[in-house]
Design an enzyme around this catalytic site. Structure first.
Site, PDB file in Angstrom:
ATOM      1  N   TYR A 169      22.688  52.855  42.724  1.00 48.80           N
ATOM      2  CA  TYR A 169      22.108  53.207  41.432  1.00 48.80           C
ATOM      3  C   TYR A 169      20.661  52.751  41.330  1.00 48.80           C
ATOM      4  CZ  TYR A 169      26.701  54.427  39.580  1.00 48.80           C
ATOM      5  OH  TYR A 169      27.906  55.016  39.342  1.00 48.80           O
ATOM      6  N   LYS A 187      44.954  26.928  33.227  1.00 46.26           N
ATOM      7  CA  LYS A 187      44.395  27.912  32.289  1.00 46.26           C
ATOM      8  C   LYS A 187      43.657  29.015  33.042  1.00 46.26           C
ATOM      9  CE  LYS A 187      40.330  24.936  31.779  1.00 46.26           C
ATOM     10  NZ  LYS A 187      39.718  23.873  30.955  1.00 46.26           N
TER      11      LYS A 187
END
Ligand SMILES: *Cc1c(COP(=O)(O)O)cnc(C)c1O
Length: 369
Positions: A264, A38
């Protein structure tokens, strides 16, 4: 898969074989293996892993319908269990010859109705019992009802009965787990005694195999993260081989003078001159922003380079002041299981999340042997 990408996950199929054999060695030779692929094969490539393992395991499992369809479209022929099908998926489950986990009376009835409508006989289904995880599954009080529904029709046939352990990796919960195993034995015995055939049973995931192979291997086990080299315990992980390596390159090098800032919000302020490398991978790729400001690190020329400032969406900057390197040099973003576990710890999560968070923007490449 040709590699003309700068940032990619390198998948080592030989390591997968090694890990598969490690877990096989803990089991009876007759015990079937279901490989859980999965979430893009735990962030690697479900298709590549499934193609490679198709003749080495008995079953595959995925969580959702689309993941199963992807495997069928890639030509996978062996049975595929869909762990979490929803009512709206039933028609396609059948169209792609996928095998549903049935966890509620509602979905059982809907599945039977659809199979009848299509004149199907003996469609393989898997009955999921909840024994303590409290996520999906039937309980004791459903047994009589579902056995009756099943015995009154021939459109579906119960191929297996299964359950999932809540804390298989945690030996402090051993008492609870042993009780879960006991519950599963009782529930499944009672249910199977009401059927006309004898389905096989399965309960163990990776850490279940490590800790409860003696008590609960039944006829099949479900192996997921173990294939990728994680044993959920240092000693076991150390015996396994790393499968997924995340690689990139240095795109630019900067000299940051004392007093300048990086990234940032100017989160890093240089106290002395530092040299940084910018790497083309960011939080949109699965590098958690929690790894900002020195918490996360990569390897460049075998040396640790810590993340400087905030992780950006598409980039990170790392400190290479003490590393001899150049623009274009290789960067190992996730080196091995131990590196991933350190990063998981630093970002308050587990290795599963780090692996599966690697975005689909990043290419997957098979390791050349
Ligand atoms: C994901 C999953 C597994 C595999 O678990 P691992 O710990 O990765 O081995 C097994 N069974 C079920 C029901 C799952 O959801």
């Amino acid at each position: 898969m040709e590699n003309n990408h700068v940032t990619f996950v390198e998948i080592d199929l030989k390591a997968i074989d090694f890990n598969l054999n490690f877990f096989k060695s803990k089991l009876n030779p007759k015990t079937k293996i279901l490989a859980v692929v999965k979430a893009f094969g735990y962030g690697s490539s479900s298709v590549e892993i499934a193609k490679h393992l198709e003749h080495k395991v008995n079953y595959f499992a995925v969580a959702y319908l689309d993941e199963g369809i992807a495997l069928r479209k890639a030509g996978i022929k062996i049975p595929i269990l869909v762990l979490h099908p929803l009512k709206v998926n039933i028609e396609k489950i059948i169209a792609y010859n996928l095998e549903p986990s049935i966890y509620s009376t509602k979905i059982l009835k809907a599945f039977i109705d659809k199979a009848k409508e299509l004149n199907i006989e003996n469609y393989p289904i898997h009955i999921k019992f909840n024994t303590g995880l409290n996520r999906l599954g039937f309980s004791e009080k459903n047994i009589i009802e579902i056995a009756k529904i099943i015995s009154e029709q021939t459109a579906v046939k119960v191929t297996s009965v299964f359950s999932h352990i809540a804390a298989s990796e945690d030996l402090n919960e051993r008492k609870f787990t042993i009780q879960q195993i006991k519950n599963f034995k009782e529930l499944s015995n009672k249910f199977i005694s009401l059927l006309s055939n004898t389905p096989f049973r399965h309960m163990l995931n990776t850490s279940g195999i490590i800790n409860y192979a003696k008590e609960a291997q039944f006829e099949m086990v479900r192996l997921g993260i173990g294939l990728h080299g994680f044993g959920n315990e240092h000693n076991i992980t150390a015996e396994l081989k790393n499968v997924n390596t995340l690689k990139s390159i240095i795109s630019q090098i900067h000299i940051i003078e004392k007093g300048e800032t990086v990234g940032y919000n100017r989160a890093f302020k240089a106290a002395t001159t530092v040299k940084t490398a910018t790497i083309p991978i960011g939080h949109a790729d699965g590098i958690s922003r929690q790894l900002s400001n020195g918490k996360g690190f990569v390897y460049i020329n075998n040396k640790k380079a810590v993340i400087i400032g905030n992780v950006c969406m598409d980039m990170i900057m790392v400190n290479i002041s003490n590393i001899d390197c150049e623009e274009g040099d290789e960067v190992i973003v996730y080196k091995d299981q131990f590196h991933i576990e350190e990063l998981a710890k630093a970002s308050n999560t587990i290795s599963y999340e780090i692996l599966t968070a690697i975005s689909q923007r990043i290419k997957r490449v098979l390791k050349k042997s």
